[in-house]
Design an enzyme around this catalytic site. Structure first.
Site, PDB file in Angstrom:
ATOM      1  N   ASP A 253       7.863   5.529  -6.905  1.00 23.78           N
ATOM      2  CA  ASP A 253       7.131   5.101  -8.085  1.00 23.78           C
ATOM      3  C   ASP A 253       5.791   5.845  -8.070  1.00 23.78           C
ATOM      4  O   ASP A 253       5.474   6.582  -7.131  1.00 23.78           O
ATOM      5  CB  ASP A 253       6.945   3.580  -8.087  1.00 23.78           C
ATOM      6  N   TRP A 254       4.998   5.661  -9.105  1.00 24.34           N
ATOM      7  CA  TRP A 254       3.782   6.428  -9.308  1.00 24.34           C
ATOM      8  C   TRP A 254       2.857   6.362  -8.073  1.00 24.34           C
ATOM      9  O   TRP A 254       2.309   5.313  -7.750  1.00 24.34           O
ATOM     10  CB  TRP A 254       3.048   5.910 -10.542  1.00 24.34           C
TER      11      TRP A 254
END
Length: 438
Positions: A253-254
């Protein structure tokens, strides 16, 4: 061995260590510095580019100006439609209509592909049982069995074939794993449950997605068993890639690989990159720690190159499976031909009707056209709100507000905001009370 895997292995044999690492790097911006990295073969993916023109521009650099001409994989979040706006994912699940859910997923991906997006960071298959957790809106709810069915329907829809015989896009099951169980419903928080709960409650939708052929999986922000999910070799390597035999690749994820520093399992960017690689994350979303550190780590420990080879191979295979080597560019004229067609509008309306859940009527519905109605609230005539969460490409110009709908239905009504949704200090309570009294 599949044809795409054979091709991916042949290409991998021609790549330098730096080019292999480049395939594992994803950025969320397209500026001059990133364009130069593309030329050098040091970035393999982007997310959230604006349109087909931007996608084609950077794809041209990758194909024509880099040494090996490896296409980019460009991703976006298409959770409940792209330009056509469907009900949010949780509401769609309330329809219990798997066929319609699959069709809505396909429509969203058709529209997204016309903008150059061939990778979708969906479906979100987290089991969500705490209404305090805001991301429950992206899920299919609390039930592992039904959540598994919805996961498979969405994977089938997102990855259904285009006119060239390739998947419209690669789906991405997220967030692996246990993200919906964060303590107190607080996003990014810690997770604490047993392996039994992991396997019986939170794993089934991911297993179902893998069985449906999902091409990618996203690792989550939370920890599990005191290890961050984006550095957790037990969940990623032993269970996902081992027991479930997942053949695609894992994207973080980011910046979640870099964030393992905050979890206390890494001291700096280099040790974070090592934790992510060993843990089983194949592509680093935006933090840049793989680009900064992996080459130096391999020079210090050459055995790590085998993990990089495996990660790059998985990514290359997905690119071959999507047909990006054969057709890397997007036809800009597609956008006008596929978005907001009459068929798309009819599908969104059908999905909306089936998603409605009426808990209790109290004899108020259907509304009586002969009775005067007070419509109270700041969103009654707001064209933005109907788009819903993650409606990134939806336009307020295409929505119908409640006020507009009441007017169209010929209802007798008066309306008042009552408050300002952007500034809590502004109140219009007296006006709303007077409106209601009338």
């Amino acid at each position: 061995m599949s044809h795409s895997l054979t091709k991916a292995k042949q290409l991998l044999s021609k790549m330098t260590l730096q080019e292999k690492i480049g395939q594992m790097v994803q950025f969320g911006r397209v500026k001059d510095a990133e364009k130069e990295l593309i030329r050098q073969g040091l970035v393999g993916s982007f997310l959230n580019t604006e349109n087909a023109e931007t996608a084609n521009e950077i794809q041209h650099i990758a194909i024509e100006e880099s040494r090996l001409g490896i296409p980019l994989l460009i991703g976006h979040d298409i959770l409940h439609g792209h330009v056509s706006t469907f009900p949010i994912s949780l509401a769609e699940a309330c329809s219990f209509n798997l066929s319609l859910i699959e069709k809505s997923a396909r429509q969203g991906m058709i529209e997204a592909a016309a903008d150059g997006f061939r990778w979708n960071f969906a479906p979100m298959v987290d089991i969500a049982r705490d209404p305090r957790w805001g991301r429950i809106a992206e899920s299919a709810g609390e039930d592992p069995y039904y959540g598994s069915l919805v996961a498979q329907a969405r994977v089938r829809g997102f990855q259904s074939l285009n006119d060239d015989g390739y998947p419209l896009g690669a789906a991405c099951a997220k967030h692996y794993i246990g993200y919906g169980a964060v303590e107190g419903g607080r996003d990014y928080n810690t997770v604490d449950f047993s392996e039994h709960t992991l396997r019986t409650t939170y794993l089934p939708p991911f297993k179902a997605a893998v069985e449906a052929g999902v091409m990618t999986v996203m690792s989550s922000f939370n920890d599990l068993f005191a290890v961050p999910a984006s550095a957790n070799d037990f969940t990623l390597r032993e269970i996902l890639k081992g027991e479930l035999d997942f053949k695609g690749f894992v994207v973080s994820d980011w910046e979640s690989v870099e964030e393992v520093i905050g979890h206390g399992v890494a001291d700096d960017e280099s040790s974070a990159a090592l934790a992510g690689l060993v843990g089983g994350v194949d592509m680093d979303m935006h933090s840049g720690v793989y680009l900064q550190s992996l080459e130096k780590l391999v020079k210090a420990n050459p055995t790590l190159e085998a993990l990089i080879d495996d990660a790059a191979l998985r990514i290359l295979k997905v690119k071959y499976d999507l047909g990006l080597f054969e057709k890397p560019y997007t036809d800009p004229s597609l956008k006008q031909r596929v978005q907001l067609t009459d068929d798309a509008k009819a599908l969104t309306l059908a999905m909306a009707r089936e998603s409605i859940v009426l808990l209790k009527n109290n004899a108020l519905l259907p509304l009586d056209p002969h009775q005067k109605i007070a419509l109270i609230g700041p969103f009654a005539d707001d064209p933005e709100t109907p788009i819903g969460s993650w409606g990134l490409m939806g336009s307020p110009d295409d929505t119908v507000t409640v006020v507009q709908a009441f007017q169209s239905a010929g209802l007798d009504f008066v309306s008042s905001k009552g408050c300002d949704s952007t500034d809590p200090s502004i109140t219009m309570i007296k006006e709303a009370v007077d409106c209601a009294k009338s």
